[in-house]
Design a protein around this motif. Structure first.
Motif, PDB file in Angstrom:
ATOM      1  N   MET A   1       0.831  -1.187   0.000  1.00 47.09           N
ATOM      2  CA  MET A   1       0.000   0.000   0.000  1.00 47.09           C
ATOM      3  C   MET A   1       0.869   1.242   0.000  1.00 47.09           C
ATOM      4  N   LYS A   2       0.335   2.279  -0.597  1.00 45.89           N
ATOM      5  CA  LYS A   2       0.997   3.578  -0.582  1.00 45.89           C
ATOM      6  C   LYS A   2       0.022   4.572   0.025  1.00 45.89           C
ATOM      7  N   ARG A   3       0.496   5.371   0.958  1.00 45.30           N
ATOM      8  CA  ARG A   3      -0.354   6.346   1.639  1.00 45.30           C
ATOM      9  C   ARG A   3       0.058   7.757   1.246  1.00 45.30           C
ATOM     10  N   LEU A   4      -0.924   8.580   0.861  1.00 47.80           N
ATOM     11  CA  LEU A   4      -0.686   9.981   0.560  1.00 47.80           C
ATOM     12  C   LEU A   4      -1.257  10.792   1.709  1.00 47.80           C
ATOM     13  N   THR A   5      -0.383  11.387   2.498  1.00 44.26           N
ATOM     14  CA  THR A   5      -0.869  12.115   3.668  1.00 44.26           C
ATOM     15  C   THR A   5      -1.340  13.516   3.327  1.00 44.26           C
ATOM     16  N   ALA A   6      -0.704  14.169   2.349  1.00 41.65           N
ATOM     17  CA  ALA A   6      -1.109  15.531   1.988  1.00 41.65           C
ATOM     18  C   ALA A   6      -0.784  15.790   0.521  1.00 41.65           C
ATOM     19  N   ALA A   7      -1.795  15.830  -0.319  1.00 41.28           N
ATOM     20  CA  ALA A   7      -1.616  16.116  -1.739  1.00 41.28           C
ATOM     21  C   ALA A   7      -1.272  17.587  -1.933  1.00 41.28           C
ATOM     22  N   ALA A   8      -0.347  17.887  -2.826  1.00 42.48           N
ATOM     23  CA  ALA A   8       0.013  19.271  -3.132  1.00 42.48           C
ATOM     24  C   ALA A   8      -1.229  20.034  -3.579  1.00 42.48           C
ATOM     25  N   GLY A   9      -1.421  21.231  -3.038  1.00 42.44           N
ATOM     26  CA  GLY A   9      -2.560  22.056  -3.400  1.00 42.44           C
ATOM     27  C   GLY A   9      -3.847  21.714  -2.686  1.00 42.44           C
ATOM     28  N   SER A  10      -3.752  20.832  -1.697  1.00 40.01           N
ATOM     29  CA  SER A  10      -4.964  20.430  -0.967  1.00 40.01           C
ATOM     30  C   SER A  10      -4.908  20.935   0.469  1.00 40.01           C
ATOM     31  N   ASN A  11      -6.005  20.752   1.165  1.00 44.91           N
ATOM     32  CA  ASN A  11      -6.050  21.055   2.594  1.00 44.91           C
ATOM     33  C   ASN A  11      -5.309  19.959   3.350  1.00 44.91           C
ATOM     34  N   LEU A  12      -4.630  20.329   4.411  1.00 40.51           N
ATOM     35  CA  LEU A  12      -3.974  19.327   5.237  1.00 40.51           C
ATOM     36  C   LEU A  12      -5.029  18.555   6.016  1.00 40.51           C
ATOM     37  N   PRO A  13      -4.813  17.266   6.251  1.00 40.35           N
ATOM     38  CA  PRO A  13      -5.757  16.503   7.065  1.00 40.35           C
ATOM     39  C   PRO A  13      -5.912  17.129   8.448  1.00 40.35           C
ATOM     40  N   VAL A  14      -7.120  17.034   8.995  1.00 39.35           N
ATOM     41  CA  VAL A  14      -7.386  17.601  10.314  1.00 39.35           C
ATOM     42  C   VAL A  14      -7.261  16.556  11.422  1.00 39.35           C
ATOM     43  N   GLY A  15      -6.744  15.399  11.088  1.00 36.62           N
ATOM     44  CA  GLY A  15      -6.576  14.330  12.057  1.00 36.62           C
ATOM     45  C   GLY A  15      -5.533  13.341  11.567  1.00 36.62           C
ATOM     46  N   PRO A  16      -5.350  12.258  12.302  1.00 34.16           N
ATOM     47  CA  PRO A  16      -4.351  11.253  11.940  1.00 34.16           C
ATOM     48  C   PRO A  16      -4.876  10.277  10.873  1.00 34.16           C
ATOM     49  N   VAL A  21      -5.245   6.333  -0.010  1.00 38.51           N
ATOM     50  CA  VAL A  21      -4.446   5.120   0.103  1.00 38.51           C
ATOM     51  C   VAL A  21      -4.577   4.377  -1.221  1.00 38.51           C
ATOM     52  N   ILE A  22      -3.424   4.054  -1.808  1.00 32.89           N
ATOM     53  CA  ILE A  22      -3.403   3.286  -3.052  1.00 32.89           C
ATOM     54  C   ILE A  22      -3.112   1.846  -2.681  1.00 32.89           C
ATOM     55  N   SER A  23      -3.971   0.954  -3.149  1.00 37.99           N
ATOM     56  CA  SER A  23      -3.800  -0.477  -2.932  1.00 37.99           C
ATOM     57  C   SER A  23      -4.035  -1.158  -4.266  1.00 37.99           C
ATOM     58  N   GLY A  24      -3.013  -1.773  -4.799  1.00 38.84           N
ATOM     59  CA  GLY A  24      -3.121  -2.368  -6.126  1.00 38.84           C
ATOM     60  C   GLY A  24      -3.369  -1.295  -7.159  1.00 38.84           C
TER      61      GLY A  24
END
Length: 129
Positions: A1-16, A21-24
């Motif tokens: 799996m690959k996790r993207l925590t903060a995409a460029a140009g997006s709002n930051l997540p407000v939690g953990p 998440v990319i899977s396959g």
């Protein structure tokens, strides 16, 4: 799996959590809300909020190697049944050319009128896991 925590140009997540998440060959997005990135404000009208939420979702999809043409499932969360008609109108403008499967429910949300998440096919083979 690959996790993207903060995409460029997006709002930051407000939690953990990860924004995607990319899977396959699939990407699963976190729910996106109508906050304008970098401004921390929401558009005034509900239709503008739907557009902003979908733009935010599109930003996350693009960072994960996908786009609206490859969305297979959308979950929409509204806070008032009267929002369904304007939601459908804007949704059709942005995703109506090849509508994915969709579930839309009415819920109570924290400080926003809607939230949208989706599952899409990853088309950028370099990002597949």
């Amino acid at each position: 799996m690959k996790r993207l925590t903060a995409a460029a140009g997006s709002n930051l997540p407000v939690g953990p959590y990860s924004q995607a998440v990319i899977s396959g060959n699939l990407v699963f997005t976190a729910g996106q809300i109508p906050v304008i990135p970098g401004q921390h404000i929401q558009p005034e009208t509900f239709e503008q909020q739907v557009r902003q939420t979908l733009r935010n979702l599109e930003t996350v999809l693009q960072a994960a190697g996908s786009d609206f043409d490859h969305v297979v499932k959308v979950n929409g969360y509204l806070t008032d049944p009267a929002q369904l008609e304007p939601y459908n109108r804007v949704y059709a403008e942005m995703l109506g050319h090849a509508p994915p499967a969709r579930t839309t429910v009415c819920v109570s949300l924290w400080g926003v009128a809607l939230e949208i998440e989706c599952i899409a096919e990853v088309i950028d083979h370099r990002l597949r896991v």
